[in-house]
Design a protein around this motif. Structure first.
Motif, PDB file in Angstrom:
ATOM      1  N   UNK A   8       0.849  -1.201   0.000  1.00 29.11           N
ATOM      2  CA  UNK A   8       0.000   0.000   0.000  1.00 29.11           C
ATOM      3  C   UNK A   8       0.878   1.241   0.000  1.00 29.11           C
ATOM      4  N   UNK A   9       1.886   1.278   0.870  1.00 31.76           N
ATOM      5  CA  UNK A   9       2.775   2.445   0.949  1.00 31.76           C
ATOM      6  C   UNK A   9       3.566   2.637  -0.343  1.00 31.76           C
ATOM      7  N   UNK A  10       4.009   1.543  -0.929  1.00 34.93           N
ATOM      8  CA  UNK A  10       4.766   1.635  -2.181  1.00 34.93           C
ATOM      9  C   UNK A  10       3.884   2.113  -3.328  1.00 34.93           C
ATOM     10  N   UNK A  14       5.575   5.777  -4.472  1.00 32.67           N
ATOM     11  CA  UNK A  14       6.549   4.946  -5.186  1.00 32.67           C
ATOM     12  C   UNK A  14       7.946   5.566  -5.126  1.00 32.67           C
ATOM     13  N   UNK A  15       8.942   4.719  -4.959  1.00 35.87           N
ATOM     14  CA  UNK A  15      10.320   5.214  -4.833  1.00 35.87           C
ATOM     15  C   UNK A  15      10.848   5.787  -6.146  1.00 35.87           C
ATOM     16  N   UNK A  16      10.198   5.487  -7.267  1.00 37.45           N
ATOM     17  CA  UNK A  16      10.641   6.084  -8.528  1.00 37.45           C
ATOM     18  C   UNK A  16      10.055   7.486  -8.731  1.00 37.45           C
ATOM     19  N   UNK A  21      -1.448   6.641  -8.639  1.00 30.35           N
ATOM     20  CA  UNK A  21      -2.787   6.529  -8.071  1.00 30.35           C
ATOM     21  C   UNK A  21      -3.629   7.757  -8.378  1.00 30.35           C
ATOM     22  N   UNK A  22      -4.889   7.514  -8.655  1.00 30.68           N
ATOM     23  CA  UNK A  22      -5.818   8.626  -8.771  1.00 30.68           C
ATOM     24  C   UNK A  22      -6.175   9.096  -7.365  1.00 30.68           C
ATOM     25  N   UNK A  23      -6.789  10.257  -7.277  1.00 33.03           N
ATOM     26  CA  UNK A  23      -7.226  10.771  -5.978  1.00 33.03           C
ATOM     27  C   UNK A  23      -8.198   9.801  -5.317  1.00 33.03           C
ATOM     28  N   UNK A  24      -9.062   9.184  -6.098  1.00 42.33           N
ATOM     29  CA  UNK A  24     -10.037   8.236  -5.564  1.00 42.33           C
ATOM     30  C   UNK A  24      -9.353   6.977  -5.047  1.00 42.33           C
ATOM     31  N   UNK A  25      -8.342   6.490  -5.787  1.00 44.38           N
ATOM     32  CA  UNK A  25      -7.594   5.305  -5.343  1.00 44.38           C
ATOM     33  C   UNK A  25      -6.884   5.592  -4.020  1.00 44.38           C
ATOM     34  N   UNK A  26      -6.266   6.756  -3.940  1.00 46.94           N
ATOM     35  CA  UNK A  26      -5.559   7.128  -2.718  1.00 46.94           C
ATOM     36  C   UNK A  26      -6.531   7.244  -1.547  1.00 46.94           C
TER      37      UNK A  26
END
Length: 124
Positions: A8-10, A14-16, A21-26
C-alpha cells in the motif's frame, strides 16, 4: 512473501517518484476514521474525507522523493524529501494500519541545515 501494508505504501509513495494513483484510489487506502497529525504545526485532520478535501484545496502539491520505507505489519516509517516549490523539507512519516488501511499518520517535517564542522571527522 511481501507485506500487503508495505505494498500500500509503495503504491502511495513509489520510490521512482511517479505517482500512479488517482485521488479516488488514494482516498480508498485510508480508513474512514483516518487521522493525520503534524506536531510541528499543531495540525490534526480527522477523517479520510477531511484529508481528501485538504488535497483538493491544495494550490500546489509538493513533489516527494521517498528515501526509505521501514517496518512491517501495522507499523511503518517512511522517510523522504519534499519540495514545496523550492522550499525543501525532510519528512519522517509514522504510518499505522488497521484492517489493511492507513488509520493514522504522524508526519514530522524538518528543514535541511549545515552540519557543524566538529562532526566532519565522524561522517562519511
Amino acid at each position: 512473501m511481501t507485506d500487503p501494508n508495505r505494498e500500500v505504501l509503495e503504491r502511495l509513495w513509489p520510490t521512482d517518484g511517479v505517482l500512479a494513483l488517482s485521488a479516488e484510489d488514494e482516498h480508498a487506502l485510508r480508513a474512514e476514521d483516518y487521522v493525520l497529525e503534524m506536531p510541528q504545526s499543531g495540525e490534526r485532520l480527522v477523517g479520510r474525507d477531511t484529508m481528501r478535501a485538504l488535497q483538493s484545496a491544495y494550490p500546489n502539491p509538493p513533489s516527494i522523493e521517498i528515501q526509505r520505507i521501514d517496518g512491517e505489519g501495522d507499523h511503518f516509517v517512511v522517510l523522504g524529501r519534499s519540495d514545496y516549490g523550492g522550499d525543501i523539507y525532510y519528512v519522517a512519516n509514522v504510518v499505522e494500519f488497521r484492517d489493511g488501511r492507513i488509520a493514522r499518520e504522524t508526519r514530522i517535517y524538518g528543514s535541511p541545515f549545515e552540519a557543524p564542522a566538529w562532526r566532519a571527522p565522524y561522517t562519511s
